[in-house]
Design an enzyme around this catalytic site. Structure first.
Site, PDB file in Angstrom:
ATOM      1  CE  LYS A  13      63.617  32.902  25.510  1.00 17.50           C
ATOM      2  NZ  LYS A  13      62.820  32.366  24.404  1.00 17.50           N
ATOM      3  CB  THR A  42      57.671  23.840  28.491  1.00 19.36           C
ATOM      4  OG1 THR A  42      58.523  22.726  28.193  1.00 19.36           O
ATOM      5  CG2 THR A  42      57.461  23.973  29.984  1.00 19.36           C
ATOM      6  N   GLY A  85      56.381  25.207  22.923  1.00 18.21           N
ATOM      7  CA  GLY A  85      55.948  26.508  22.392  1.00 18.21           C
ATOM      8  C   GLY A  85      56.052  27.678  23.351  1.00 18.21           C
ATOM      9  CB  THR A  86      57.481  28.222  26.762  1.00 18.57           C
ATOM     10  OG1 THR A  86      58.694  27.564  26.448  1.00 18.57           O
ATOM     11  CG2 THR A  86      56.608  27.333  27.612  1.00 18.57           C
ATOM     12  N   GLY A  87      58.659  29.523  24.175  1.00 17.32           N
ATOM     13  CA  GLY A  87      59.467  30.611  23.610  1.00 17.32           C
ATOM     14  C   GLY A  87      58.692  31.374  22.537  1.00 17.32           C
ATOM     15  CB  CYS A  88      56.544  30.196  19.714  1.00 14.32           C
ATOM     16  SG  CYS A  88      57.685  28.994  19.027  1.00 14.32           S
TER      17      CYS A  88
HETATM   18  N1  LIG Z   1      58.618  25.575  34.004  1.00 13.25           N
HETATM   19  C1  LIG Z   1      58.472  26.901  33.899  1.00 13.25           C
HETATM   20  N2  LIG Z   1      57.830  27.588  34.858  1.00 13.25           N
HETATM   21  C2  LIG Z   1      57.655  28.928  34.778  1.00 13.25           C
HETATM   22  N3  LIG Z   1      58.122  29.663  33.750  1.00 13.25           N
HETATM   23  C3  LIG Z   1      58.785  29.030  32.762  1.00 13.25           C
HETATM   24  C4  LIG Z   1      59.007  27.624  32.788  1.00 13.25           C
HETATM   25  N4  LIG Z   1      59.680  27.282  31.656  1.00 13.25           N
HETATM   26  C5  LIG Z   1      59.876  28.419  30.978  1.00 13.25           C
HETATM   27  N5  LIG Z   1      59.366  29.479  31.641  1.00 13.25           N
HETATM   28  C6  LIG Z   1      59.344  30.862  31.214  1.00 13.25           C
HETATM   29  O1  LIG Z   1      58.714  30.894  29.937  1.00 13.25           O
HETATM   30  C7  LIG Z   1      59.327  31.880  29.107  1.00 13.25           C
HETATM   31  C8  LIG Z   1      59.858  31.180  27.872  1.00 13.25           C
HETATM   32  O2  LIG Z   1      61.163  30.729  28.182  1.00 13.25           O
HETATM   33  P1  LIG Z   1      62.010  29.527  27.659  1.00 13.25           P
HETATM   34  O3  LIG Z   1      63.412  29.840  28.020  1.00 13.25           O
HETATM   35  O4  LIG Z   1      61.418  28.244  28.088  1.00 13.25           O
HETATM   36  O5  LIG Z   1      61.855  29.672  26.130  1.00 13.25           O
HETATM   37  P2  LIG Z   1      62.463  28.665  25.162  1.00 13.25           P
HETATM   38  O6  LIG Z   1      63.590  27.985  25.830  1.00 13.25           O
HETATM   39  O7  LIG Z   1      62.705  29.425  23.933  1.00 13.25           O
HETATM   40  O8  LIG Z   1      61.342  27.595  24.994  1.00 13.25           O
HETATM   41  P3  LIG Z   1      61.590  26.050  25.274  1.00 13.25           P
HETATM   42  O9  LIG Z   1      61.947  25.912  26.740  1.00 13.25           O
HETATM   43  O10 LIG Z   1      60.256  25.491  24.937  1.00 13.25           O
HETATM   44  O11 LIG Z   1      62.708  25.677  24.356  1.00 13.25           O
HETATM   45  C9  LIG Z   1      60.387  32.541  29.983  1.00 13.25           C
HETATM   46  O12 LIG Z   1      59.814  33.643  30.651  1.00 13.25           O
HETATM   47  C10 LIG Z   1      60.732  31.470  30.995  1.00 13.25           C
HETATM   48  O13 LIG Z   1      61.262  32.019  32.181  1.00 13.25           O
HETATM   49  C1  LIG Z   2      58.100  25.986  13.786  1.00 13.19           C
HETATM   50  C2  LIG Z   2      58.646  25.995  15.166  1.00 13.19           C
HETATM   51  N1  LIG Z   2      59.245  27.112  15.626  1.00 13.19           N
HETATM   52  C3  LIG Z   2      59.754  27.116  16.879  1.00 13.19           C
HETATM   53  C4  LIG Z   2      59.652  26.014  17.697  1.00 13.19           C
HETATM   54  C5  LIG Z   2      60.259  26.051  19.066  1.00 13.19           C
HETATM   55  O1  LIG Z   2      59.322  25.842  20.051  1.00 13.19           O
HETATM   56  P1  LIG Z   2      59.631  26.195  21.571  1.00 13.19           P
HETATM   57  O2  LIG Z   2      58.994  27.528  21.828  1.00 13.19           O
HETATM   58  O3  LIG Z   2      59.009  25.092  22.358  1.00 13.19           O
HETATM   59  O4  LIG Z   2      61.109  26.263  21.735  1.00 13.19           O
HETATM   60  C6  LIG Z   2      59.001  24.872  17.187  1.00 13.19           C
HETATM   61  N2  LIG Z   2      58.860  23.761  17.928  1.00 13.19           N
HETATM   62  N3  LIG Z   2      58.517  24.895  15.907  1.00 13.19           N
END
Ligand SMILES: Nc1ncnc2c1ncn2[C@@H]1O[C@H](COP(=O)(O)OP(=O)(O)OP(=O)(O)O)[C@@H](O)[C@H]1O
Ligand SMILES: Cc1ncc(COP(=O)(O)O)c(N)n1
Length: 267
Positions: A176, A207, A209-212
């Site tokens: 990602k 952002t 929790g976006t990854g979750c």
């Molecule tokens: N600012 C943004 N605008 C549009 N899409 C985004 C943005 N930030 C993240 N994404 C998208 O959201 C999804 C989650 O990706 P991301 O890489 O942010 O996850 P993560 O890194 O695990 O979470 P975090 O950034 O919270 O640590 C992906 O599809 C990414 O491309």
């Molecule tokens: C319990 C738990 N698991 C995962 C994340 C990562 O969150 P994010 O999706 O922002 O990287 C978090 N903040 N807390």
């Protein structure tokens, strides 16, 4: 009768509701998938960061898994925060009994910069759990830890996705690019083809929790029988709407909005 789509998340908690188990269950519910959860760590956190962590004893993680697995069928499950090798071991042993789709979100560090897994867990995650997964969803820093390579460009991301499949044994990898500058582009490699999922980067600090949320949406769509690339495309639409319409609440990085997709859905 068609089976009821059901999914399980095995992860840590977020009492402020934006990440972890809470984000996963909201996403499952929003996507009409029956949601279940096994808690690995109770995390005192909010939009500003992590204040404290309590790890659930391994026998209780195993018992939670047994309770769910012995009772309710599900088509897919995901793992999020697995804090140390003991917890990973407990989870690995139970999930090796399962014959359903496994989506691994290799959670390492939160958006706020707090580390969620111990240093000595990284090898275990890569060597034991990752080869069991149907799909692994690292962001760029996590893909760097898994591959040991520096990842700066979209070419590096695609190379990492291939390496994670061919060298480390996941069935598929979604690298990602939420951390790239102007485009939010993700690359899915399924062992044969590279698929690209791209949107404009939304200018927001919310952002948390976006990854979750993204990996939970992929899990929900897979539990409904979508192909891998359709599940990722649908989940990408879901997370993009959730970020675009994120909640400006809390004093730090606000949470995404899991019901934002409703307005955008055409059906
Ligand atoms: N600012 C943004 N605008 C549009 N899409 C985004 C943005 N930030 C993240 N994404 C998208 O959201 C999804 C989650 O990706 P991301 O890489 O942010 O996850 P993560 O890194 O695990 O979470 P975090 O950034 O919270 O640590 C992906 O599809 C990414 O491309
Ligand atoms: C319990 C738990 N698991 C995962 C994340 C990562 O969150 P994010 O999706 O922002 O990287 C978090 N903040 N807390």
């Amino acid at each position: 009768m068609k089976p009821i789509p059901a999914a399980l998340t095995i992860a840590g908690t977020d009492p402020s509701g934006g990440a972890g188990i809470q984000a996963d269950l909201k996403t499952f519910q929003e996507l009409k998938t029956y949601g279940m959860s096994v808690i690995t760590s109770v995390v005192a956190q909010n939009t500003t960061g992590v204040q404290d962590v309590h790890h659930i004893p391994e026998h209780m993680i195993e018992q939670q898994l047994k309770s769910v697995m012995s009772d309710i069928p599900f088509q897919a499950f995901k793992t999020g925060m697995l804090a140390n090798p003991g917890i990973m071991d407990a989870v690995a042993e139970k999930i090796s009994e399962l014959n359903v789709l496994y989506i691994m979100d290799p959670v390492m560090v939160t958006t706020s910069g707090d580390t969620l897994i111990s240093e000595d867990s990284r090898d275990y995650l890569r060597d034991i759990l990752l080869p069991m997964s149907t799909l692994v969803t690292p962001n760029m820093p996590e893909a760097e830890v898994i591959t040991g390579e520096k990842i700066d460009t979209s070419e590096d991301m695609q190379q990492a996705a291939k390496q994670i499949v061919h060298e480390f044994g996941a069935d598929a990898a979604l690298v990602k690019g939420g951390h790239l500058q102007d485009e939010a582009v993700d690359f899915l490699y399924d062992g044969k083809m590279m698929h690209t999922f791209s949107t404009e980067r939304i200018n927001t600090k919310n952002t948390h929790g976006t990854g979750c949320t993204y990996s939970a949406a992929i899990t929900a769509y897979l539990s409904q029988g979508c192909t891998l690339s359709d599940a990722v495309q649908n989940a990408k639409d879901f997370i993009t709407a959730a970020i675009r319409d994120s909640f400006p609440i809390g004093n730090g990085s606000g949470p995404t909005n899991q019901w934002a997709h409703r307005a955008e859905r055409v059906n």
